[in-house]
Structures are given as C-alpha cells and as structure tokens.
Scaffold this motif. Sequence first.
Motif, PDB file in Angstrom:
ATOM      1  N   ASP A  32       0.432  -0.763   0.084  1.00  0.00           N
ATOM      2  CA  ASP A  32       0.237  -0.514  -0.327  1.00  0.00           C
ATOM      3  C   ASP A  32       0.935   1.502  -0.135  1.00  0.00           C
ATOM      4  OD1 ASP A  32      -2.216  -1.267   0.668  1.00  0.00           O
ATOM      5  OD2 ASP A  32      -2.210  -1.479   2.330  1.00  0.00           O
ATOM      6  N   PHE A  33       1.676   1.367   0.442  1.00  0.00           N
ATOM      7  CA  PHE A  33       2.953   2.223   0.507  1.00  0.00           C
ATOM      8  C   PHE A  33       4.181   2.271   0.804  1.00  0.00           C
ATOM      9  CE2 PHE A  33       5.098   5.772   3.189  1.00  0.00           C
ATOM     10  CZ  PHE A  33       4.783   6.338   2.779  1.00  0.00           C
ATOM     11  N   LEU A  34       5.489   2.745  -0.093  1.00  0.00           N
ATOM     12  CA  LEU A  34       6.137   2.360  -0.657  1.00  0.00           C
ATOM     13  C   LEU A  34       7.282   3.528  -0.222  1.00  0.00           C
ATOM     14  CD1 LEU A  34       8.515   0.596  -2.045  1.00  0.00           C
ATOM     15  CD2 LEU A  34       7.913   1.410  -4.614  1.00  0.00           C
ATOM     16  N   ILE A  35       8.249   2.551   0.459  1.00  0.00           N
ATOM     17  CA  ILE A  35       9.679   3.553   0.955  1.00  0.00           C
ATOM     18  C   ILE A  35      10.395   3.015   0.084  1.00  0.00           C
ATOM     19  CG2 ILE A  35      11.291   4.399   2.503  1.00  0.00           C
ATOM     20  CD1 ILE A  35       8.510   3.525   4.609  1.00  0.00           C
ATOM     21  N   VAL A  36      11.578   4.401  -0.790  1.00  0.00           N
ATOM     22  CA  VAL A  36      12.411   3.764  -1.271  1.00  0.00           C
ATOM     23  C   VAL A  36      13.390   4.821  -1.101  1.00  0.00           C
ATOM     24  CG1 VAL A  36      13.392   3.894  -3.907  1.00  0.00           C
ATOM     25  CG2 VAL A  36      10.896   3.665  -3.328  1.00  0.00           C
ATOM     26  N   GLY A  37      14.578   4.132  -0.474  1.00  0.00           N
ATOM     27  CA  GLY A  37      16.148   4.464   0.012  1.00  0.00           C
ATOM     28  C   GLY A  37      17.261   5.005  -1.389  1.00  0.00           C
ATOM     29  N   VAL A  38      17.178   6.284  -1.788  1.00  0.00           N
ATOM     30  CA  VAL A  38      18.336   6.402  -2.517  1.00  0.00           C
ATOM     31  C   VAL A  38      19.547   6.096  -1.465  1.00  0.00           C
ATOM     32  CG1 VAL A  38      18.889   7.582  -4.635  1.00  0.00           C
ATOM     33  CG2 VAL A  38      16.756   7.917  -4.305  1.00  0.00           C
ATOM     34  N   SER A  39      20.518   5.957  -2.316  1.00  0.00           N
ATOM     35  CA  SER A  39      22.027   6.153  -1.918  1.00  0.00           C
ATOM     36  C   SER A  39      22.217   7.742  -2.659  1.00  0.00           C
ATOM     37  CB  SER A  39      22.828   5.114  -2.883  1.00  0.00           C
ATOM     38  OG  SER A  39      22.607   3.514  -2.231  1.00  0.00           O
ATOM     39  N   THR A  40      23.124   7.721  -1.239  1.00  0.00           N
ATOM     40  CA  THR A  40      23.792   9.327  -1.181  1.00  0.00           C
ATOM     41  C   THR A  40      25.715   9.247  -1.429  1.00  0.00           C
ATOM     42  OG1 THR A  40      25.157   8.544   1.048  1.00  0.00           O
ATOM     43  CG2 THR A  40      22.486  10.289   0.907  1.00  0.00           C
ATOM     44  N   ASP A  41      25.740  10.171  -2.448  1.00  0.00           N
ATOM     45  CA  ASP A  41      26.890   9.799  -3.419  1.00  0.00           C
ATOM     46  C   ASP A  41      27.767   9.571  -1.831  1.00  0.00           C
ATOM     47  OD1 ASP A  41      25.400  10.904  -5.147  1.00  0.00           O
ATOM     48  OD2 ASP A  41      26.219  12.795  -5.392  1.00  0.00           O
ATOM     49  N   GLU A  42      27.751   9.775  -0.471  1.00  0.00           N
ATOM     50  CA  GLU A  42      28.656   9.364  -0.429  1.00  0.00           C
ATOM     51  C   GLU A  42      28.728   7.853   0.319  1.00  0.00           C
ATOM     52  OE1 GLU A  42      28.556  13.876   0.505  1.00  0.00           O
ATOM     53  OE2 GLU A  42      26.743  11.253   0.280  1.00  0.00           O
ATOM     54  N   LEU A  43      27.469   7.524  -0.027  1.00  0.00           N
ATOM     55  CA  LEU A  43      27.104   5.648   0.405  1.00  0.00           C
ATOM     56  C   LEU A  43      28.028   5.013  -0.564  1.00  0.00           C
ATOM     57  CD1 LEU A  43      26.857   3.338   1.373  1.00  0.00           C
ATOM     58  CD2 LEU A  43      24.431   3.915   0.667  1.00  0.00           C
ATOM     59  N   VAL A  44      27.422   5.724  -2.353  1.00  0.00           N
ATOM     60  CA  VAL A  44      28.016   4.611  -3.320  1.00  0.00           C
ATOM     61  C   VAL A  44      29.343   5.065  -3.183  1.00  0.00           C
ATOM     62  CG1 VAL A  44      28.425   4.696  -5.765  1.00  0.00           C
ATOM     63  CG2 VAL A  44      25.729   5.638  -4.040  1.00  0.00           C
ATOM     64  N   MET A  45      30.534   5.857  -3.101  1.00  0.00           N
ATOM     65  CA  MET A  45      32.135   5.902  -2.522  1.00  0.00           C
ATOM     66  C   MET A  45      32.052   5.319  -2.063  1.00  0.00           C
ATOM     67  SD  MET A  45      34.334   7.863  -3.776  1.00  0.00           S
ATOM     68  CE  MET A  45      34.062   8.523  -4.617  1.00  0.00           C
ATOM     69  N   THR A  46      31.245   5.028  -1.144  1.00  0.00           N
ATOM     70  CA  THR A  46      32.462   3.975  -0.016  1.00  0.00           C
ATOM     71  C   THR A  46      32.306   2.197  -0.157  1.00  0.00           C
ATOM     72  OG1 THR A  46      30.020   3.705   1.703  1.00  0.00           O
ATOM     73  CG2 THR A  46      31.772   4.851   1.960  1.00  0.00           C
ATOM     74  N   TYR A  47      31.371   2.496  -0.989  1.00  0.00           N
ATOM     75  CA  TYR A  47      31.341   0.460  -1.490  1.00  0.00           C
ATOM     76  C   TYR A  47      31.740   0.493  -3.211  1.00  0.00           C
ATOM     77  CZ  TYR A  47      26.136   0.830  -2.964  1.00  0.00           C
ATOM     78  OH  TYR A  47      25.514   1.113  -3.527  1.00  0.00           O
ATOM     79  N   ILE A  63      13.143   9.781  -8.539  1.00  0.00           N
ATOM     80  CA  ILE A  63      12.355   9.022  -7.104  1.00  0.00           C
ATOM     81  C   ILE A  63      11.243   9.452  -7.007  1.00  0.00           C
ATOM     82  CG2 ILE A  63      12.273   7.275  -5.410  1.00  0.00           C
ATOM     83  CD1 ILE A  63      14.396   6.746  -8.542  1.00  0.00           C
ATOM     84  N   GLU A  64      11.356  10.714  -6.055  1.00  0.00           N
ATOM     85  CA  GLU A  64      10.269  11.058  -5.645  1.00  0.00           C
ATOM     86  C   GLU A  64       8.942  11.554  -6.547  1.00  0.00           C
ATOM     87  OE1 GLU A  64      12.092  13.722  -2.238  1.00  0.00           O
ATOM     88  OE2 GLU A  64      11.865  14.801  -3.826  1.00  0.00           O
ATOM     89  N   SER A  65       9.558  11.179  -8.199  1.00  0.00           N
ATOM     90  CA  SER A  65       8.498  12.056  -9.025  1.00  0.00           C
ATOM     91  C   SER A  65       7.549  10.891  -9.582  1.00  0.00           C
ATOM     92  CB  SER A  65       8.951  13.099 -10.354  1.00  0.00           C
ATOM     93  OG  SER A  65       9.934  11.795 -11.228  1.00  0.00           O
ATOM     94  N   ILE A  66       8.478   9.321  -9.488  1.00  0.00           N
ATOM     95  CA  ILE A  66       7.938   8.485 -10.417  1.00  0.00           C
ATOM     96  C   ILE A  66       6.468   7.773  -9.134  1.00  0.00           C
ATOM     97  CG2 ILE A  66       8.576   6.397  -9.957  1.00  0.00           C
ATOM     98  CD1 ILE A  66      10.451   7.641 -11.853  1.00  0.00           C
ATOM     99  N   LYS A  67       5.341   7.561  -9.590  1.00  0.00           N
ATOM    100  CA  LYS A  67       4.259   7.762  -9.167  1.00  0.00           C
ATOM    101  C   LYS A  67       3.852   6.461  -8.676  1.00  0.00           C
ATOM    102  CE  LYS A  67       1.861   5.123 -12.888  1.00  0.00           C
ATOM    103  NZ  LYS A  67       0.171   5.482 -14.335  1.00  0.00           N
ATOM    104  N   TYR A  68       4.868   5.433  -8.303  1.00  0.00           N
ATOM    105  CA  TYR A  68       4.378   4.146  -7.307  1.00  0.00           C
ATOM    106  C   TYR A  68       5.279   4.879  -6.128  1.00  0.00           C
ATOM    107  CZ  TYR A  68       4.205   2.433 -12.224  1.00  0.00           C
ATOM    108  OH  TYR A  68       3.759   1.939 -13.923  1.00  0.00           O
ATOM    109  N   VAL A  69       6.227   5.841  -5.922  1.00  0.00           N
ATOM    110  CA  VAL A  69       6.510   5.281  -4.983  1.00  0.00           C
ATOM    111  C   VAL A  69       5.807   7.021  -3.873  1.00  0.00           C
ATOM    112  CG1 VAL A  69       8.623   6.827  -3.612  1.00  0.00           C
ATOM    113  CG2 VAL A  69       9.163   5.462  -6.307  1.00  0.00           C
TER     114      VAL A  69
END
Length: 138
Positions: A32-47, A63-69
Amino acid sequence: MKPFKVGYTTGVFDMFHVGHLNILQRAKNLCDFLIVGVSTDELVMTYKNKLPVIPYLERREIIESIKYVDQVVAQENRDKFSAWEAYKFDAMFVGDDWRGNELFNEVEVKLNGVGTTVVYLPYTQGVSSSLLREKVRL
C-alpha cells in the motif's frame, strides 16, 4: 487487497532506466505504501569507489516523481535492519540477482525474525547503469 502494508526498497538509481522503473512498479503492486531509499553519493563512494553520474539530490528528485513511490529517504548506510528500525516496513523488495548473496541471507534472517518478508523481484535483464555507462563511452 495488497499482501503488504509498507514496503521498502533501495538503490543508487543512477542513470534511471526501465529496470529501475520495473522494480518500483512491481514493489508498489505488492504494498500500500512504498518507501524508497536512495543511496547518497557518499555511501556509493564507500563501496563502489566512484561517484554516481547523477548527483544524489537529482536522483532523489527523479525517484520522488515516480507515481509508484510514496516516500523517499536517504540511504546513508547499507544496514537494512537499521532501515527497518527506522521505517517498520513489513516487506523489503530486492532484485532477484541478490538472492543467495551472503549480505541478503543475513538480512533475510534478521528481518524474518521481526515479521518482515524479503521479496525477490525479477531482475530486468539487459539493462543496468553499468551497461549504460559503457554505451555512453562508445
């Protein structure tokens, strides 16, 4: 009625493509309710040891503009259990390319222990941000 009330998924969502759209649509079809975590630039750099092509704030806006989110949050670490502690989702959606991965085997055990289901969704073959990067270089 959908099988889950609150769902959660995460990703870098760099160079947004149909595979990203597919996982968001499939996840929303199951909750019913979809939460989406978007990786920060800093996180992506770490791995990944590289920055995404698209900066975090722009990826978040996409991602905020996607109707499913329904809600977008910053993914600042890869600890899915701490995300559960923050958002109390009853399903976490993951691409099936992660099935059997040691990280997700552990996550699945922990989340199952609090009544949360890990749902593996079909991975969209033939498209990825890495493949797009290669095509752009040609």
